[in-house]
Motif scaffolding. Structure first.
Motif, PDB file in Angstrom:
ATOM      1  N   SER B  34      55.194  41.948  43.840  1.00 32.18           N
ATOM      2  CA  SER B  34      54.495  42.882  42.962  1.00 32.18           C
ATOM      3  C   SER B  34      55.508  43.539  42.039  1.00 32.18           C
ATOM      4  O   SER B  34      56.702  43.564  42.325  1.00 32.18           O
ATOM      5  CB  SER B  34      53.778  43.946  43.784  1.00 32.18           C
ATOM      6  OG  SER B  34      54.730  44.726  44.462  1.00 32.18           O
ATOM      7  N   GLU B 150      52.901  38.804  40.168  1.00 28.86           N
ATOM      8  CA  GLU B 150      51.713  39.543  40.565  1.00 28.86           C
ATOM      9  C   GLU B 150      50.556  39.282  39.618  1.00 28.86           C
ATOM     10  O   GLU B 150      49.418  39.089  40.037  1.00 28.86           O
ATOM     11  CB  GLU B 150      52.018  41.041  40.621  1.00 28.86           C
ATOM     12  CG  GLU B 150      50.905  41.795  41.296  1.00 28.86           C
ATOM     13  CD  GLU B 150      51.170  43.274  41.386  1.00 28.86           C
ATOM     14  OE1 GLU B 150      52.016  43.785  40.647  1.00 28.86           O
ATOM     15  OE2 GLU B 150      50.497  43.927  42.201  1.00 28.86           O
ATOM     16  N   THR B 154      47.522  37.638  41.353  1.00 24.31           N
ATOM     17  CA  THR B 154      46.372  38.458  41.725  1.00 24.31           C
ATOM     18  C   THR B 154      45.638  39.050  40.519  1.00 24.31           C
ATOM     19  O   THR B 154      44.598  39.681  40.696  1.00 24.31           O
ATOM     20  CB  THR B 154      46.809  39.639  42.624  1.00 24.31           C
ATOM     21  OG1 THR B 154      47.671  40.476  41.851  1.00 24.31           O
ATOM     22  CG2 THR B 154      47.541  39.165  43.857  1.00 24.31           C
ATOM     23  N   LYS B 156      46.593  41.530  38.893  1.00 28.02           N
ATOM     24  CA  LYS B 156      46.796  42.982  38.881  1.00 28.02           C
ATOM     25  C   LYS B 156      48.259  43.307  38.609  1.00 28.02           C
ATOM     26  O   LYS B 156      49.136  42.452  38.716  1.00 28.02           O
ATOM     27  CB  LYS B 156      46.418  43.579  40.241  1.00 28.02           C
ATOM     28  CG  LYS B 156      44.943  43.847  40.363  1.00 28.02           C
ATOM     29  CD  LYS B 156      44.654  44.595  41.647  1.00 28.02           C
ATOM     30  CE  LYS B 156      44.330  43.654  42.721  1.00 28.02           C
ATOM     31  NZ  LYS B 156      43.973  44.022  44.000  1.00 28.02           N
ATOM     32  N   THR B 158      50.731  46.419  40.051  1.00 35.15           N
ATOM     33  CA  THR B 158      50.904  47.695  40.746  1.00 35.15           C
ATOM     34  C   THR B 158      52.130  48.370  40.173  1.00 35.15           C
ATOM     35  O   THR B 158      53.253  47.905  40.353  1.00 35.15           O
ATOM     36  CB  THR B 158      51.139  47.510  42.256  1.00 35.15           C
ATOM     37  OG1 THR B 158      51.708  46.220  42.454  1.00 35.15           O
ATOM     38  CG2 THR B 158      49.905  47.642  43.065  1.00 35.15           C
ATOM     39  N   THR B 168      44.290  46.589  36.533  1.00 36.77           N
ATOM     40  CA  THR B 168      43.698  45.268  36.697  1.00 36.77           C
ATOM     41  C   THR B 168      43.677  44.624  35.326  1.00 36.77           C
ATOM     42  O   THR B 168      42.982  45.080  34.422  1.00 36.77           O
ATOM     43  CB  THR B 168      42.283  45.382  37.276  1.00 36.77           C
ATOM     44  OG1 THR B 168      42.382  46.166  38.471  1.00 36.77           O
ATOM     45  CG2 THR B 168      41.724  44.030  37.620  1.00 36.77           C
ATOM     46  N   GLU B 174      33.838  39.411  42.646  1.00 35.07           N
ATOM     47  CA  GLU B 174      33.663  40.165  43.894  1.00 35.07           C
ATOM     48  C   GLU B 174      34.216  39.380  45.079  1.00 35.07           C
ATOM     49  O   GLU B 174      33.931  38.183  45.228  1.00 35.07           O
ATOM     50  CB  GLU B 174      32.156  40.437  44.083  1.00 35.07           C
ATOM     51  CG  GLU B 174      31.838  41.501  45.097  1.00 35.07           C
ATOM     52  CD  GLU B 174      32.339  42.876  44.705  1.00 35.07           C
ATOM     53  OE1 GLU B 174      32.680  43.635  45.599  1.00 35.07           O
ATOM     54  OE2 GLU B 174      32.409  43.167  43.478  1.00 35.07           O
ATOM     55  N   GLY B 175      35.007  40.050  45.924  1.00 33.87           N
ATOM     56  CA  GLY B 175      35.499  39.408  47.143  1.00 33.87           C
ATOM     57  C   GLY B 175      36.616  38.410  46.918  1.00 33.87           C
ATOM     58  O   GLY B 175      37.067  37.757  47.857  1.00 33.87           O
ATOM     59  N   ARG B 176      37.061  38.266  45.673  1.00 32.76           N
ATOM     60  CA  ARG B 176      38.145  37.328  45.427  1.00 32.76           C
ATOM     61  C   ARG B 176      39.442  38.107  45.306  1.00 32.76           C
ATOM     62  O   ARG B 176      39.543  39.049  44.535  1.00 32.76           O
ATOM     63  CB  ARG B 176      37.866  36.565  44.130  1.00 32.76           C
ATOM     64  CG  ARG B 176      38.358  35.139  44.224  1.00 32.76           C
ATOM     65  CD  ARG B 176      38.013  34.371  42.984  1.00 32.76           C
ATOM     66  NE  ARG B 176      39.212  33.687  42.534  1.00 32.76           N
ATOM     67  CZ  ARG B 176      39.408  33.271  41.306  1.00 32.76           C
ATOM     68  NH1 ARG B 176      38.500  33.494  40.384  1.00 32.76           N
ATOM     69  NH2 ARG B 176      40.514  32.649  40.982  1.00 32.76           N
ATOM     70  N   GLU B 177      40.418  37.702  46.105  1.00 34.75           N
ATOM     71  CA  GLU B 177      41.632  38.497  46.157  1.00 34.75           C
ATOM     72  C   GLU B 177      42.733  37.920  45.269  1.00 34.75           C
ATOM     73  O   GLU B 177      43.540  38.646  44.713  1.00 34.75           O
ATOM     74  CB  GLU B 177      42.110  38.547  47.612  1.00 34.75           C
ATOM     75  CG  GLU B 177      42.915  39.749  47.957  1.00 34.75           C
ATOM     76  CD  GLU B 177      43.366  39.698  49.408  1.00 34.75           C
ATOM     77  OE1 GLU B 177      44.425  40.257  49.696  1.00 34.75           O
ATOM     78  OE2 GLU B 177      42.671  39.076  50.248  1.00 34.75           O
ATOM     79  N   PHE B 178      42.749  36.595  45.164  1.00 39.72           N
ATOM     80  CA  PHE B 178      43.852  35.952  44.447  1.00 39.72           C
ATOM     81  C   PHE B 178      43.367  35.147  43.254  1.00 39.72           C
ATOM     82  O   PHE B 178      42.292  34.551  43.289  1.00 39.72           O
ATOM     83  CB  PHE B 178      44.608  35.009  45.384  1.00 39.72           C
ATOM     84  CG  PHE B 178      45.251  35.717  46.523  1.00 39.72           C
ATOM     85  CD1 PHE B 178      46.369  36.524  46.317  1.00 39.72           C
ATOM     86  CD2 PHE B 178      44.731  35.612  47.802  1.00 39.72           C
ATOM     87  CE1 PHE B 178      46.956  37.200  47.370  1.00 39.72           C
ATOM     88  CE2 PHE B 178      45.311  36.285  48.857  1.00 39.72           C
ATOM     89  CZ  PHE B 178      46.427  37.078  48.640  1.00 39.72           C
ATOM     90  N   LYS B 181      47.125  31.960  44.214  1.00 41.66           N
ATOM     91  CA  LYS B 181      47.839  32.513  45.357  1.00 41.66           C
ATOM     92  C   LYS B 181      49.263  31.986  45.478  1.00 41.66           C
ATOM     93  O   LYS B 181      50.149  32.672  45.963  1.00 41.66           O
ATOM     94  CB  LYS B 181      47.057  32.214  46.643  1.00 41.66           C
ATOM     95  CG  LYS B 181      47.623  32.922  47.860  1.00 41.66           C
ATOM     96  CD  LYS B 181      46.655  32.903  49.020  1.00 41.66           C
ATOM     97  CE  LYS B 181      47.185  33.694  50.182  1.00 41.66           C
ATOM     98  NZ  LYS B 181      48.366  33.099  50.790  1.00 41.66           N
TER      99      LYS B 181
END
Lengths: 201, 213
Positions: B34, B150, B154, B156, B158, B168, B174-178, B181
Motif C-alpha cells: 500500500s 495498491e 485494489t 484504492k 491508503t 477509492t 459490491e463484495g469485490r476486494e481486488f 490481486k
C-alpha cells in the motif's frame, strides 16, 4: 591508542551505555501511552463484544485490578490485569490477559469467562509474532481455532486434543496453537484461584 | 568533491536506493502493498538513517576501526528501537501495518552501507545531507511502488489509515476486494520493481544520449 584493546572496550562500552540510557528513557515515556492505547483500542472493543447483552453494573475497564503473579524464573516481577464485571453485587464475568511463548515470541491472549456456568465467553489475541499465514492466524477473530473457545467449559482447564483436551490445533502451526492454548489455560487457572476472593471485596 | 546540494540530491535519482544502489530490497518488496506502507517505511528508515549518520560521523575519529561495525550497529539499533516505540505510541495503525519490518530496519543494508561508505569518512553536515537525500529517495521509491501496486491491485490508495484518508480511485463492485490481486501478492512486487528499474534505465539512457549528442 585507538588500537589498544582497552580503548576499544571503553568506546564500545560507553556507546552501549548511552544507548541503553536513551532507550530506557524513551521506553519510560512511551510505555504508558502504548498501554493506554491497547486498553482503549484492543481490550475495550473485545470486552464490549464478549460481555454484550449482559447489562453489567460496573465499567470493567475502569475497575480493572492488577494481579500479582509472583516472580518468573529470572526473578522479574510478573503482573497481569484482571477485569471483573458485576451484576446484582456479584461478580459474574471476568477477563484477563495471559501470555505464553509461541514460535516467534510471546503470544498475548485476552480470555473472557462467564463465572456462573464456567464457560469461556471468548478469546482475543492481543499480540503475537508468529509465522505469517500459519501461526499468525491466531490474530484472526474469524479463525475456527479462535472461535472454538467460545462457549467452552473450563472447569477442568483447557488442553489440546492430543493431550486429552478439547482444543483442535491450526494445522501447520502446532507450536503456536499449543502456546495459545497454554495461555488460555493459564488464564482459567488464575481465574479459578483469584476471582472468588476478588468477589468478596 | 561534490557540493552540498549534490550530496543531498544524489539520493533522489543518481543513487536512489532500491533502483540504483539496489540495496534494501527486502523492505522494498515486503511493505509496498500500500502507499501508506511505502511512505511509512521510507520515513522510518530516513529518520534512522539521518540520526545514525549524524552520530557516526561525529564519532568517526573516536571509534576504533576494529570495533567500528559493532559500534555502528549499536547506534543504528538504538534509533530503530526508538522509532519502533514512538510509532507504537503515536501511529499504532501504521506500526501494525509495517509490523516486524520496523525492527528489521536494523539490518537494512542501506543504513549500514551509508555508515560505512559515507558517514565514517565525512563530516556531520555532509553526512546529514547524505542521509536525508538517500532516505527521502528511498521513501519516494517505496511510495511510488506502493501506490502503483495498491492502485492496480485494489483500486484504492491508503494515504494514512489512522486519519481515514483513503481514496477509492477505481470503484469495484459490491463484495469485490481486488482489482488485480497479483499486484499486491509478493510476485507482483518483483514484477513492479523490475518494470520501474527498466523505466529508470530507459530514462537515464535517453538523457545520457541527448547530452552526448
Amino acid at each position: 591508542m585507538r588500537n589498544k584493546i582497552w580503548f576499544m572496550a571503553v568506546v564500545l562500552g560507553v556507546v552501549a551505555f548511552l544507548a541503553g540510557l536513551a532507550l530506557s528513557g524513551v521506553k519510560g515515556m512511551t510505555t504508558p501511552i502504548i498501554e493506554k492505547r491497547i486498553l482503549e483500542q484492543k481490550i475495550k472493543p473485545s470486552l464490549d463484544k464478549f460481555f454484550d447483552g449482559l447489562d453489567l453494573e460496573n465499567d470493567c475497564i475502569e475497575d480493572r485490578q492488577v494481579l500479582d503473579l509472583g516472580k518468573d524464573a529470572r526473578g522479574r516481577k510478573q503482573v497481569t490485569t484482571l477485569f471483573l464485571g458485576k451484576k446484582g453485587g456479584k461478580t459474574v464475568v471476568a477477563a484477563l490477559q495471559t501470555k505464553a511463548a509461541g514460535f516467534g515470541g510471546d503470544i498475548e491472549v485476552l480470555t473472557a469467562f462467564s463465572l456462573d456456568d464456567k464457560k469461556i465467553l471468548g478469546v482475543k489475541t492481543l499480540s503475537q509474532s508468529e509465522t505469517m499465514g500459519l501461526g499468525a492466524r491466531v490474530s484472526n477473530d474469524a479463525e475456527p481455532f479462535i472461535q472454538q473457545f467460545g462457549g467452552m467449559n473450563y472447569s477442568d482447564g483447557v488442553a489440546m486434543r492430543s493431550n486429552g483436551g478439547q482444543v483442535d490445533a491450526i494445522s501447520g502451526a502446532t507450536v503456536s496453537s499449543v502456546a495459545f492454548t497454554a495461555a488460555v489455560n493459564r488464564a482459567t487457572v488464575l481465574v479459578e484461584k483469584n476471582v472468588d476472593s476478588a468477589a468478596a471485596n | 568533491m561534490k557540493t552540498l546540494t549534490q550530496e543531498f540530491t544524489k539520493g533522489l535519482w543518481e543513487q536512489i536506493p532500491p533502483f540504483r544502489l539496489v540495496l534494501g530490497l527486502c523492505p522494498t518488496l515486503a511493505v509496498t502493498k500500500s502507499l501508506e506502507g511505502g511512505w511509512g517505511m521510507g520515513l522510518a528508515t530516513t529518520f534512522v538513517l539521518v540520526c545514525s549518520n549524524i552520530f557516526i560521523s561525529a564519532l568517526r575519529n573516536v571509534i576504533p576501526p576494529k570495533v567500528r561495525i559493532a559500534t555502528f550497529i549499536v547506534i543504528i539499533a538504538t534509533f530503530v528501537v526508538i522509532t519502533e516505540l514512538v510509532m507504537k505510541a503515536y501511529t499504532p495503525m501504521l506500526s501494525e501495518t509495517l509490523g516486524v519490518f520496523i525492527p528489521l530496519i536494523v539490518v537494512n543494508c542501506i543504513i549500514l552501507g551509508r555508515a560505512e561508505a559515507f558517514a565514517s569518512k565525512n563530516g556531520v553536515g555532509r553526512s546529514l545531507l547524505d542521509g536525508l537525500g538517500i532516505g527521502l529517495g528511498f521513501t519516494l521509491a517505496l511510495a511510488v511502488l506502493g501506490a502503483l501496486r495498491e492502485l492496480l491491485g485494489t483500486g484504492k490508495l491508503t494515504m494514512f489509515a489512522q486519519a481515514n484518508l483513503d481514496l477509492t480511485i477505481i470503484p469495484l463492485g459490491e463484495g469485490r476486494e481486488f482489482l488485480f490481486k497479483f499486484m499486491v501478492d509478493p510476485p507482483g512486487a518483483f514484477v513492479c520493481l523490475g518494470a520501474m528499474l527498466l523505466l529508470m534505465n530507459l530514462i537515464s539512457e535517453r538523457s545520457a544520449r541527448s547530452k552526448a549528442a
